[in-house]
Enzyme design. Sequence first.
Site, short mmCIF file in Angstrom:
data_model
loop_
_atom_site.label_atom_id
_atom_site.label_comp_id
_atom_site.label_asym_id
_atom_site.label_seq_id
_atom_site.Cartn_x
_atom_site.Cartn_y
_atom_site.Cartn_z
CE1 TYR A 313 17.06 31.12 -90.64
CE2 TYR A 313 17.93 30.99 -92.66
CZ TYR A 313 16.95 30.72 -91.63
OH TYR A 313 15.71 30.23 -92.24
CG PHE A 316 18.63 36.60 -85.90
CD1 PHE A 316 18.63 38.12 -85.64
CD2 PHE A 316 17.68 36.23 -86.94
CE1 PHE A 316 17.80 38.77 -86.18
CE2 PHE A 316 16.86 37.26 -87.47
CZ PHE A 316 16.83 38.66 -86.93
CE LYS A 322 17.92 34.52 -80.57
NZ LYS A 322 17.44 34.86 -81.72
CE1 TYR A 323 19.12 30.70 -80.87
CE2 TYR A 323 20.82 32.23 -81.15
CZ TYR A 323 19.56 31.64 -81.56
OH TYR A 323 19.20 31.93 -82.92
CD GLU A 381 13.41 26.63 -91.12
OE1 GLU A 381 12.92 27.32 -92.21
OE2 GLU A 381 13.55 27.04 -90.11
CG ASP A 408 4.49 25.95 -92.97
OD1 ASP A 408 3.99 26.02 -91.80
OD2 ASP A 408 4.19 26.97 -93.65
CG MET A 409 4.95 25.63 -87.76
SD MET A 409 5.59 26.40 -86.49
CE MET A 409 7.37 26.93 -87.08
CD GLU A 424 15.78 31.13 -83.13
OE1 GLU A 424 16.19 32.19 -82.29
OE2 GLU A 424 16.67 30.37 -83.52
CD GLU A 433 9.88 38.12 -86.69
OE1 GLU A 433 10.61 36.71 -86.70
OE2 GLU A 433 11.08 39.01 -86.68
#
Length: 625
Positions: A313, A316, A322-323, A381, A408-409, A424, A433
Amino acid sequence: MTGRASCGRDFHCCPDISDCLDIASKAGFDFACVPIVHPRYKREFTEGRAKSRPGALTRSDMLLTSGDWSSLIVGKISPWLDLDSDVEVIRKNSEKAFQQEIAYATHLSVPAVLIELKGLKCVNLARYLHEHLASGPNQQLWLRVPMVAPCDSCDYLIESETGDADPEKNTQDTWHWWNTFRSVCGSSKKIGLCLEISADLPADDVIDRWCGEPVKSAMISTSIFLTNKKGFPVLSKAHQVLIQRFFKLDAQIIVNGTERHPDKSIRAYQQYIEHLYQTQGPRDALEQYAKGYEDYLQCPLQPLMDNLESQTYETFEKDPIKYTQYQKAIYYALIDRVSWEEKDSTVIVVMVVGAGRGPLVRASLMAAQNADRRIRVYAVEKNPNAVVTLENLKADMWGQQVEVVSCDMREWESPEKADILVSELLGSFGDNELSPECLDGAQRFLKDDGVSIPREYTSYVSPLQSSRLYNEVRMCRDKDKHPETPFEMPYVVRLHNCNVLAEPKPLFTFTHPNRDFRDNSRYKSVEFDISSDTVLHGFAGYFDAVLYNDVTLSIVPATHSPGMFSWFPIFIPIKEPVYVAKGDQVEVHFWRLVTSKNVWYEWCVTKPQVYAIHNQKGRSYTIGL
């Protein structure tokens, strides 16, 4: 530029090896290339007066310490050897002499042996070298190959019978010499190139092709150097660029030839090479981050199957681009979603799915602050370890504006529908992924007019030449798995010692929200035109994404987001290298296949020749749902 260039001095003849080393050392060189045996000492093994000649083959190994032999000396095989001669006596004598010299080089433990490749007829030489490597010596073999064939450097002064000089008739591509040799040797990792730089450099595509080969060293003659106003040796701009490309491949530079600036001494050449090394342009953010990861194979992440570690984490989250792009996309989405008149009365629901340690939550809050809009954030998350971080951030910084959801979404039942769904979940190949499967499962709690960030992403492929990557894959064999398994799975890798053979072409596109509930399996074939003779070792994979309107992310070389390093390209290997001629087409077929438990890719090459499908039924590699 930190560090220094590794530079060696080539000696055609070496009467006293200690003196040669002393000369090279005082001139600033790091090593010396010296003949293993005197270059004029021709032995006779089958017939002739010298068949039983007494005396030592060459100098004693006691003239230097073992440490000096193994670090300061590159041995050179005698130039008169011709193992591929049509004359049997010459061939057999050369074979015996070659075995003598290579055995003595192994005895001395020199780190590398330099062998000159003189033409396309090199199969017998390759066979003997391959036999030598099979015995297990721990040394490199450098094939000295000219970038331009000697016949191509000739000035044609004699006209043909038709009255025209025709230089094209005798044109040779020295890359074919090298390709023939390494193919016979099975692309051994111990065999590298020593490229002999010519005064007239070949075309850019030829240089690009050489840079896709395992270049260990480059040899440059003092005759190629020019003289500047102060009398010092310098190189032309084109040669400077070439030398600096070799530096990026960690190639060592060897200077050969006599001093042509005697008032400056041979040291001036080494100092100029060092100057070129130190004056290379500064590395950008991506190069600095990727240092040490060049051509290092990594298995793609499987975040649905595995919980990421804190270190992953953190890596990244260091990405400066990216952000920023995500924050910009959320900002524009908020502006478009809520008018200025409604900004005080409307609360936008933002759901961050796969929130990790919260960087997208922070981006959402910052975007709302900049847009002067009110939002309520759900941070979803599945990793319980990352949820600990989210709960602490909520308690210390975010307060009631953020609701942390440990689930889990795809299984979560949301209390309300979202205006904006932020994720992301992209991999190096876009969908590898499982972003399509995750977002399809999460879109049930997105309003009918809701926005997904990212909105769309596309994978790309391009054909790739890289002997180094092919060998790295070959080294990945596991005794408990089928020998072909490493060639049936993709790898995340910082592409470095490679040659991309054609511009990337789009493969699979996914759009969110997936209102039509289109199946996520895909199939497509793409064709590429090849501009020069080469070898295909696999395919490079990239992606680009549209976050919102014109806010994008990309790792496609032509449109790469400057400074972004969250994703390296993906390398998709093939089992056997494929020779491709100039003007040929490469056609590859890709499938993305989906079951209730797994997703996997299959691929096969059908041009210029037809080959079997890789990873059929996901036998070697799957991505778990």
